[in-house]
Design a protein around this motif. Structure first.
Motif, PDB file in Angstrom:
ATOM      1  N   GLY B 371       0.818  -1.223   0.000  1.00 14.98           N
ATOM      2  CA  GLY B 371       0.000   0.000   0.000  1.00 14.98           C
ATOM      3  C   GLY B 371       0.846   1.264   0.000  1.00 14.98           C
ATOM      4  O   GLY B 371       0.680   2.139  -0.860  1.00 14.98           O
ATOM      5  N   ASN B 372       1.797   1.329   0.927  1.00 16.35           N
ATOM      6  CA  ASN B 372       2.680   2.493   1.034  1.00 16.35           C
ATOM      7  C   ASN B 372       3.519   2.683  -0.213  1.00 16.35           C
ATOM      8  O   ASN B 372       3.681   3.790  -0.720  1.00 16.35           O
ATOM      9  CB  ASN B 372       3.641   2.255   2.200  1.00 16.35           C
ATOM     10  CG  ASN B 372       3.351   3.173   3.331  1.00 16.35           C
ATOM     11  OD1 ASN B 372       2.790   4.235   3.108  1.00 16.35           O
ATOM     12  ND2 ASN B 372       3.721   2.782   4.524  1.00 16.35           N
ATOM     13  N   VAL B 373       4.048   1.543  -0.709  1.00 16.12           N
ATOM     14  CA  VAL B 373       4.956   1.587  -1.848  1.00 16.12           C
ATOM     15  C   VAL B 373       4.215   2.093  -3.081  1.00 16.12           C
ATOM     16  O   VAL B 373       4.721   2.943  -3.823  1.00 16.12           O
ATOM     17  CB  VAL B 373       5.526   0.179  -2.101  1.00 16.12           C
ATOM     18  CG1 VAL B 373       6.420   0.179  -3.316  1.00 16.12           C
ATOM     19  CG2 VAL B 373       6.277  -0.310  -0.886  1.00 16.12           C
ATOM     20  N   LEU B 374       3.013   1.587  -3.285  1.00 14.09           N
ATOM     21  CA  LEU B 374       2.273   1.984  -4.482  1.00 14.09           C
ATOM     22  C   LEU B 374       1.774   3.421  -4.376  1.00 14.09           C
ATOM     23  O   LEU B 374       1.695   4.123  -5.385  1.00 14.09           O
ATOM     24  CB  LEU B 374       1.102   1.021  -4.726  1.00 14.09           C
ATOM     25  CG  LEU B 374       1.556  -0.384  -5.131  1.00 14.09           C
ATOM     26  CD1 LEU B 374       0.375  -1.300  -5.306  1.00 14.09           C
ATOM     27  CD2 LEU B 374       2.395  -0.349  -6.400  1.00 14.09           C
ATOM     28  N   SER B 375       1.453   3.870  -3.157  1.00 14.26           N
ATOM     29  CA  SER B 375       1.022   5.272  -3.082  1.00 14.26           C
ATOM     30  C   SER B 375       2.218   6.194  -3.316  1.00 14.26           C
ATOM     31  O   SER B 375       2.069   7.286  -3.859  1.00 14.26           O
ATOM     32  CB  SER B 375       0.308   5.576  -1.763  1.00 14.26           C
ATOM     33  OG  SER B 375       1.184   5.460  -0.701  1.00 14.26           O
ATOM     34  N   ASP B 376       3.418   5.710  -2.969  1.00 15.81           N
ATOM     35  CA  ASP B 376       4.615   6.485  -3.308  1.00 15.81           C
ATOM     36  C   ASP B 376       4.820   6.499  -4.831  1.00 15.81           C
ATOM     37  O   ASP B 376       5.167   7.530  -5.412  1.00 15.81           O
ATOM     38  CB  ASP B 376       5.841   5.875  -2.624  1.00 15.81           C
ATOM     39  CG  ASP B 376       7.107   6.633  -2.947  1.00 15.81           C
ATOM     40  OD1 ASP B 376       7.242   7.758  -2.449  1.00 15.81           O
ATOM     41  OD2 ASP B 376       7.953   6.120  -3.704  1.00 15.81           O
ATOM     42  N   PHE B 377       4.553   5.364  -5.475  1.00 21.85           N
ATOM     43  CA  PHE B 377       4.647   5.295  -6.945  1.00 21.85           C
ATOM     44  C   PHE B 377       3.651   6.277  -7.579  1.00 21.85           C
ATOM     45  O   PHE B 377       3.982   6.991  -8.535  1.00 21.85           O
ATOM     46  CB  PHE B 377       4.374   3.851  -7.390  1.00 21.85           C
ATOM     47  CG  PHE B 377       4.507   3.605  -8.873  1.00 21.85           C
ATOM     48  CD1 PHE B 377       5.561   4.154  -9.589  1.00 21.85           C
ATOM     49  CD2 PHE B 377       3.588   2.814  -9.545  1.00 21.85           C
ATOM     50  CE1 PHE B 377       5.700   3.914 -10.955  1.00 21.85           C
ATOM     51  CE2 PHE B 377       3.708   2.567 -10.902  1.00 21.85           C
ATOM     52  CZ  PHE B 377       4.768   3.121 -11.606  1.00 21.85           C
ATOM     53  N   ASP B 378       2.449   6.324  -7.026  1.00 26.55           N
ATOM     54  CA  ASP B 378       1.450   7.281  -7.520  1.00 26.55           C
ATOM     55  C   ASP B 378       1.973   8.708  -7.435  1.00 26.55           C
ATOM     56  O   ASP B 378       1.805   9.506  -8.352  1.00 26.55           O
ATOM     57  CB  ASP B 378       0.149   7.174  -6.717  1.00 26.55           C
ATOM     58  CG  ASP B 378      -0.631   5.913  -7.061  1.00 26.55           C
ATOM     59  OD1 ASP B 378      -0.303   5.289  -8.089  1.00 26.55           O
ATOM     60  OD2 ASP B 378      -1.555   5.562  -6.312  1.00 26.55           O
ATOM     61  N   THR B 379       2.607   9.009  -6.291  1.00 24.11           N
ATOM     62  CA  THR B 379       3.173  10.345  -6.111  1.00 24.11           C
ATOM     63  C   THR B 379       4.191  10.648  -7.210  1.00 24.11           C
ATOM     64  O   THR B 379       4.226  11.746  -7.755  1.00 24.11           O
ATOM     65  CB  THR B 379       3.856  10.436  -4.732  1.00 24.11           C
ATOM     66  OG1 THR B 379       2.906  10.075  -3.751  1.00 24.11           O
ATOM     67  CG2 THR B 379       4.367  11.823  -4.459  1.00 24.11           C
TER      68      THR B 379
END
Lengths: 363, 406
Positions: B371-379
């Motif tokens: 979850g954290n990793v993908l929201s960072d990717f989104d950023t």
């Protein structure tokens, strides 16, 4: 051999201790059950590898020592990066919100304390109103106000300014100011700043300042809390003896001198209270973030309190989430101690300097 | 006095330990009529009503009792329930969160035993498979497709034959639209939209079994470079750049001629922008062929339920073909089983592009702690126009590898 005689204090006050414990027992029990015990449990969770399944005190839950804390400060990775970003965001948030709300509250209190002002009670109610309204309701109203086609941007458009997309704008205000002054180029930041920095976050990122999105939340919080703090200042202002003011008038002090050298010193205890409450409240900001932005855009409204919640409840990293909240607790305690030290009474003659507050002193 | 306080504190802690007790080990199963608690993350009143009615009908015929609870915040309520050792028996599990639940042992891996296990679309089975076990039955699904605004299309002098079939045509047609002063494509700025381009280029973020990170690959780089090109030439814009909250809003307001969204855009447009005329087509193909993303939810059964058999029977009833078609007409989702395909298409012929996407759809990243990793990717994706795609992918590769290792 004779044992030394242990004299028990007895007599007319002998049973008072028991009675005293009996009287405070309800308070001790309630505090212990709902304050000390949960804090102790959370402390355990923060040093455990509990994954949120079943009780954290079940036999299978591993003890990981300071691992969760190390993840926040030492281990390179996304956990540390997010945590440091949240600390940065909250630092700027506190740095702007606390002075702003304190000054605004003081100004409002001084205004509504005027004896010549008509409709004082109306203004007092009006200024206090945001404080008694649910923060969730106010947050939702602000969402509408600051929407792209909302009232704020419509007002700005009337004076010919094209307002930003408030809640979608991750640009840091400090970056924008530096860019505006021509010192740096936001799209191409200087290598000296992007190269490195403490805790895995580059100096460039540390120096971002609050984002546009965060500044809307700051505005909201300043607006809602200043009413409460106004009341505290107002109460203190009404305690200022009229004689003192008259004495200063006779001494020929003008309005500014009266404020600076008479009123403000007498408000110091209130000021201390307001700043302490402000620091605690702003470091713990959660509900506005949860309702309005959930850390977006680009993590610029992420705060430790919200990150702690998100880490625990959506990523199932309960240990790290609890560790974040303990770090937050320490930050607040340290900040309050520092502030107490800064605002200590310098006139007082002390037998001995010590850095901790004296027991029983109420400054 | 301090010491007495400490002693009391320690005693209280020990008491608490004893009270909380042990919660591990297999749960004794109960037979006979069950009282099932079903926690759903409902999309709205229509879904709540449909599920409640279906559950009541099943309860009446099977002799069990079912309580359907619509969650305010499904993730948080489930987290609390698991921590309190009192989870609901059956609950919705989003595919994006599935691996988190499966990896901590919260889910009962029952789906392989279902008679209809082989009937679910392969992409949906894969979405709910963790470490080789098919855990829970997909409830329904949605896929991404290309929506074309008919009026803007005509305004740009285009016909139905011009609907882009591959990346080259997409660029060409977008240039023609842009020449008329119309924004060609509005594209959501997250991996849940841009990820489709990765699939079309033959890449994806993780290996099919969820064991190996494959973010930093030439295929993914090709895809990001293509999207970056679209963004830089302003042939594609992010919703925020058009002052909108999501691509459907920009499309509904007629700000862009095309968008890439899922089945939910139908309901959203019908509700908010009923005037817009549009058609739905399959996404253009990339260098490696067709590709889209699927979004799905499953009926999770708690590993701690005492009513395992009854819960499985309930899920069987909810995923039966007739029941799924009833859900489809009640709140606009696509049935998760292939045998419902023809009947669904008869009822909703306009959804063919969405349904055909199932054959080459990629589900969400099926590994825990992402979850954290993908929201960072989104950023990072939000800055794609000015960022270096290679650096973005390297960063993602590193973060995903760390998360997978933990």
């Amino acid at each position: 051999m004779t044992e030394p005689v242990v004299r028990r204090r007895s007599g007319i006050r002998g049973n008072e201790a028991t009675a005293g414990w009996l009287f405070v027992a309800p308070a001790v029990l309630i505090l212990g059950l709902f304050l000390v015990l949960p804090i102790g449990m959370a402390l355990w969770v923060s040093v455990s590898g509990w994954n949120g399944q079943g009780s954290p005190f079940a036999p299978g839950v591993p003890f990981v020592g300071a691992q969760n804390y190390a993840d926040l400060f030492l281990a390179e990775g996304l956990t540390r990066e997010n945590f440091m970003i949240s600390i940065r965001n909250n630092l700027y948030y506190v740095a702007v919100a606390v002075p702003a709300q304190t000054l605004l509250a003081l100004a409002l209190a001084l205004v509504v304390n005027q004896r010549f002002l008509k409709g004082t009670s109306f203004f007092r109610t009006a200024f206090y109103f945001p404080s008694v309204t649910s923060s969730v309701a106010i947050s939702v109203v602000f969402l509408f106000l600051f929407a792209n086609s909302g009232a704020v941007n419509a007002l700005l458009a009337m004076v010919g300014i094209s307002g930003p997309a408030w809640f979608a704008d991750p640009r840091g205000l400090l970056h924008l100011v530096l860019d505006g002054l021509g010192l740096v180029d936001v799209d191409n930041p200087p290598a000296a700043l992007t190269g490195g920095g403490p805790f895995g976050l580059s100096w460039w990122e540390w120096l971002a300042g609050p984002s546009v999105a965060m500044s809307t939340i700051i505005m909201l919080v300043v607006w809602t809390t200043s009413g409460t703090f106004m009341l505290i200042f107002l109460a203190a202002l009404q305690d200022v003896p009229v004689q003192v003011e008259e004495a200063s008038l006779i001494d020929g002090a003008n309005a500014w001198q009266r404020l600076r050298h008479v009123t403000l010193p007498m408000l110091k205890p209130a000021l201390f209270l307001v700043i302490t409450l402000g620091l605690i409240g702003t470091w713990q900001v959660f509900d506005q973030i949860y309702v309005m932005s959930q850390g977006k855009p680009a993590n610029t409204t992420l705060t430790p309190a919200y990150l702690s919640y998100r880490t625990a409840f959506t990523d199932f990293e309960y240990g790290v989430g609890a560790a974040i909240s303990f770090v937050l607790f320490l930050i607040i305690v340290v900040m309050t101690l520092v502030q107490r030290w800064v605002m200590r009474d310098r006139d007082e003659v002390r037998p001995r300097r010590r850095w901790w507050p004296r027991r029983g002193s109420t400054s | 006095m301090v010491r007495a306080g400490l002693r009391a504190f320690v005693a209280a802690c020990l008491l608490a330990l004893a009270a909380c007790g042990d919660a591990s080990g297999p749960v004794p199963q109960r037979t006979g009529p069950a009282d099932l608690q079903v926690l759903i993350g409902s999309s709205g009143a229509a879904e709540t009503k449909a599920v409640t009615e279906a559950a009541a009908a099943w309860a009446a015929t099977s002799g069990n009792a079912v309580t359907v609870i619509p969650a305010q915040d499904l993730d948080q309520q489930l987290g609390q329930a698991f921590a309190g050792s009192s989870p609901p028996d059956v609950f919705y599990v989003d595919a994006a969160r599935f691996a988190d639940f499966a990896s901590v042992g919260a889910l009962e891996p029952y789906a392989d035993g279902l008679p209809s296990a082989g009937d679910f679309y392969p992409t949906l089975r894969q979405a709910f498979t963790y470490q080789g076990r098919f855990y829970c039955a997909p409830k329904d699904f949605a896929t991404l497709a290309l929506q074309v605004n008919e009026d803007l299309w005509a305004q740009a002098g285009l016909t139905a034959a011009d609907v882009p079939r591959d990346w080259a045509q997409l660029t060409a047609v977008a240039e023609r639209i842009a020449a008329k002063g119309i924004t060609p494509l509005v594209l959501g700025d997250t991996v849940e939209r841009i990820g489709a381009f990765l699939v079309q280029a033959g890449g994806w973020l993780i290996s099919p079994d969820g064991s190996r990170v494959t973010a930093d690959t030439p295929e993914n780089l090709t895809a990001l470079q293509y999207v970056q090109q679209l963004l830089r030439t302003r042939l594609a814009r992010y919703p925020s750049a058009l002052d909108t909250g999501w691509a459907g809003e920009a499309f509904g307001r007629g700000l862009a001629a095309m968008t890439v969204e899922g089945n939910w855009i139908r309901g959203a447009l019908a509700g908010d922008y009923p005037g817009v005329r549009y058609t739905v087509h399959e996404l253009p193909t990339g260098p490696a062929g067709e590709g889209t993303l699927s979004f799905t939810t499953c009926w999770g059964i708690s590993a701690r339920t005492p009513y395992r058999a009854q819960a499985v029977a309930f899920v069987e009833a909810m995923t039966a073909v007739d029941q799924q078609l009833a859900f489809a007409s009640a709140y606009g989702v696509m049935p998760s089983v292939t045998t419902a395909r023809e009947r669904y298409l008869q009822a909703f012929p306009a959804d063919r592009a969405f349904l055909d996407g199932a054959d080459h759809a990629q589900g969400p990243v099926n590994a825990p702690k992402m979850g954290n990793v993908l929201s960072d990717f989104d950023t990072q994706l939000q800055r794609l126009a000015v960022a270096d795609p290679q650096a973005i992918l390297r960063r993602l590769q590193r973060n995903m590898t760390v998360a997978l290792r933990d």
